[in-house]
Scaffold this active site. Structure first.
Site, PDB file in Angstrom:
ATOM      1  N   HIS A   1     -11.744  14.642  -8.358  1.00 50.88           N
ATOM      2  CA  HIS A   1     -10.602  13.726  -8.315  1.00 50.88           C
ATOM      3  C   HIS A   1     -10.845  12.678  -7.233  1.00 50.88           C
ATOM      4  CE1 HIS A   1      -6.566  12.186  -7.748  1.00 50.88           C
ATOM      5  NE2 HIS A   1      -6.287  12.662  -8.949  1.00 50.88           N
TER       6      HIS A   1
ATOM      7  N   LYS B   1      -0.918  18.167  -7.483  1.00 49.91           N
ATOM      8  CA  LYS B   1      -1.444  17.783  -6.159  1.00 49.91           C
ATOM      9  C   LYS B   1      -0.850  18.706  -5.078  1.00 49.91           C
ATOM     10  CE  LYS B   1      -2.187  13.199  -7.936  1.00 49.91           C
ATOM     11  NZ  LYS B   1      -2.391  11.793  -7.686  1.00 49.91           N
TER      12      LYS B   1
ATOM     13  N   GLU C   1      -9.023  11.490  -5.057  1.00 45.16           N
ATOM     14  CA  GLU C   1      -8.504  11.843  -3.723  1.00 45.16           C
ATOM     15  C   GLU C   1      -9.475  12.772  -2.997  1.00 45.16           C
ATOM     16  OE1 GLU C   1      -4.672  13.154  -5.110  1.00 45.16           O
ATOM     17  OE2 GLU C   1      -4.196  11.074  -5.637  1.00 45.16           O
TER      18      GLU C   1
ATOM     19  N   GLY D   1      -0.998   6.870  -8.780  1.00 45.60           N
ATOM     20  CA  GLY D   1       0.151   6.916  -7.868  1.00 45.60           C
ATOM     21  C   GLY D   1       0.695   5.555  -7.495  1.00 45.60           C
TER      22      GLY D   1
ATOM     23  N   SER E   1      -0.737   6.862 -13.212  1.00 40.36           N
ATOM     24  CA  SER E   1       0.617   6.367 -13.484  1.00 40.36           C
ATOM     25  C   SER E   1       1.058   6.567 -14.934  1.00 40.36           C
ATOM     26  CB  SER E   1       0.748   4.897 -13.057  1.00 40.36           C
ATOM     27  OG  SER E   1       0.550   4.772 -11.659  1.00 40.36           O
TER      28      SER E   1
ATOM     29  N   ASN F   1      -1.238  17.472 -12.907  1.00 39.06           N
ATOM     30  CA  ASN F   1      -1.865  17.673 -11.602  1.00 39.06           C
ATOM     31  C   ASN F   1      -0.770  17.573 -10.546  1.00 39.06           C
ATOM     32  OD1 ASN F   1      -3.324  17.577  -9.247  1.00 39.06           O
ATOM     33  ND2 ASN F   1      -4.302  15.589  -9.661  1.00 39.06           N
TER      34      ASN F   1
ATOM     35  N   GLU G   1      -9.865   7.979 -14.573  1.00 41.33           N
ATOM     36  CA  GLU G   1      -8.735   7.643 -13.718  1.00 41.33           C
ATOM     37  C   GLU G   1      -9.110   6.474 -12.812  1.00 41.33           C
ATOM     38  OE1 GLU G   1      -5.879  11.196 -13.244  1.00 41.33           O
ATOM     39  OE2 GLU G   1      -7.350  11.316 -11.668  1.00 41.33           O
TER      40      GLU G   1
HETATM   41  P1  PGA Z   1      -0.378   9.760 -11.015  1.00 36.54           P
HETATM   42  O1  PGA Z   1      -1.651  10.642 -10.629  1.00 36.54           O
HETATM   43  O2  PGA Z   1       0.006  10.133 -12.435  1.00 36.54           O
HETATM   44  O3  PGA Z   1       0.665  10.155 -10.003  1.00 36.54           O
HETATM   45  O4  PGA Z   1      -0.785   8.333 -10.917  1.00 36.54           O
HETATM   46  C1  PGA Z   1      -2.654  10.910 -11.572  1.00 36.54           C
HETATM   47  C2  PGA Z   1      -3.755  11.726 -10.957  1.00 36.54           C
HETATM   48  O5  PGA Z   1      -4.093  11.490  -9.791  1.00 36.54           O
HETATM   49  O6  PGA Z   1      -4.333  12.623 -11.604  1.00 36.54           O
END
Ligand code: PGA
Length: 251
Positions: free
Chosen positions: A94, A11, A96, A170, A210, A9, A164
């Protein structure tokens, strides 16, 4: 047997030029890795150029979002029909999107319905926030999110889930393999209640939050975890290749 799947992803990162260069850097190495589904989810604007770059390869593309209507006066939105022309997968719900763009369970449900109708494979994200986790509400939250997202969806064929935990995204603070597996086993049970045992055995459930080359094996070694949704580490060619390679050998 569930085929492992690693999805990157990206983003809101990479210009079209960056995206093309990154895929060129990874393509040949990724192509050599067997027995794992590889999905790259770049920003919308890079889907068309990347489609040409990965044509005929085992690398598949996904979008990071969609709008649920097929067409019409929705300025700035991207429809499932437009995506079906460009990619096979789409990330939906997601955290976010839920957090910054106010996506409710109802909207997530509409998006899953419309993606399936257009022949896209949804990667449906669920997960609890830190306070919910600390209050022991993880099961309650993921169950509520699943029930809402899958309401009135009888045919779940192809659907992929991603657990997640919001506190792990992140932050560099991944869940442990054991923690993630426990919640994913709960999610599998929940799927068994919503659908049946067959669906819960067959559905692929990813872990996200992460994930790095250093902890991939820990997740892949868990019985209920079928792969990863990778954010930050998917933007680094060598690291993403290593994650995919480990998913291929540990399952
Ligand atoms: P990250 O993001 O691996 O940077 O923690 C994962 C995600 O949001 O899908």
């Amino acid at each position: 047997m569930r085929v492992p799947l690693i999805a990157g992803n990206w983003k809101m990162n990479t210009t079209v030029t960056d995206a093309v260069n990154l895929v060129k850097e990874m393509r040949d190495d990724l192509e050599k890795i067997p027995d794992v589904d590889k999905v790259i989810c770049p920003p919308f604007v890079s889907l068309a150029p990347l489609k040409e770059l990965v044509a005929g390869s085992t690398i598949k593309l996904g979008a990071q979002n969609l709008y649920f209507a097929e067409k019409g006066a929705y300025t700035g939105e991207i429809s499932p029909l437009m995506l079906a022309d460009l990619c096979e997968y789409v990330i939906i719900g997601h955290s976010e999107r839920r957090q910054y763009f106010g996506e409710s369970g109802d909207i997530v449900n509409k998006k899953v319905v419309s993606a399936l109708k257009a022949g896209l494979i949804p990667i449906l994200c669920i997960g609890e926030k830190l306070a919910e986790n600390e209050a022991g509400k993880t099961e309650e939250v993921v169950t509520r999110q699943l029930n809402a997202a899958l309401e009135n969806i009888d045919d779940s064929d192809g659907l992929i889930l991603a657990y997640e935990p919001v506190w792990a995204i992140g932050t560099g603070r991944a869940a442990t393999g054991k923690q993630a597996n426990e919640t994913i086993a709960i999610i599998r049970n929940c799927i068994s209640r919503i659908y049946d045992r067959r669906v819960s055995r067959e559905i692929r459930i990813l872990y996200g939050g992460s994930v790095t080359a250093a902890n991939t094996a820990e997740f892949m070694n868990q019985p209920d975890i079928d792969g990863a949704l990778v954010g930050g580490a998917s933007l680094k060619a060598a690291e993403f290749i290593s994650i995919v390679a480990q998913a291929s050998t540990t399952k």
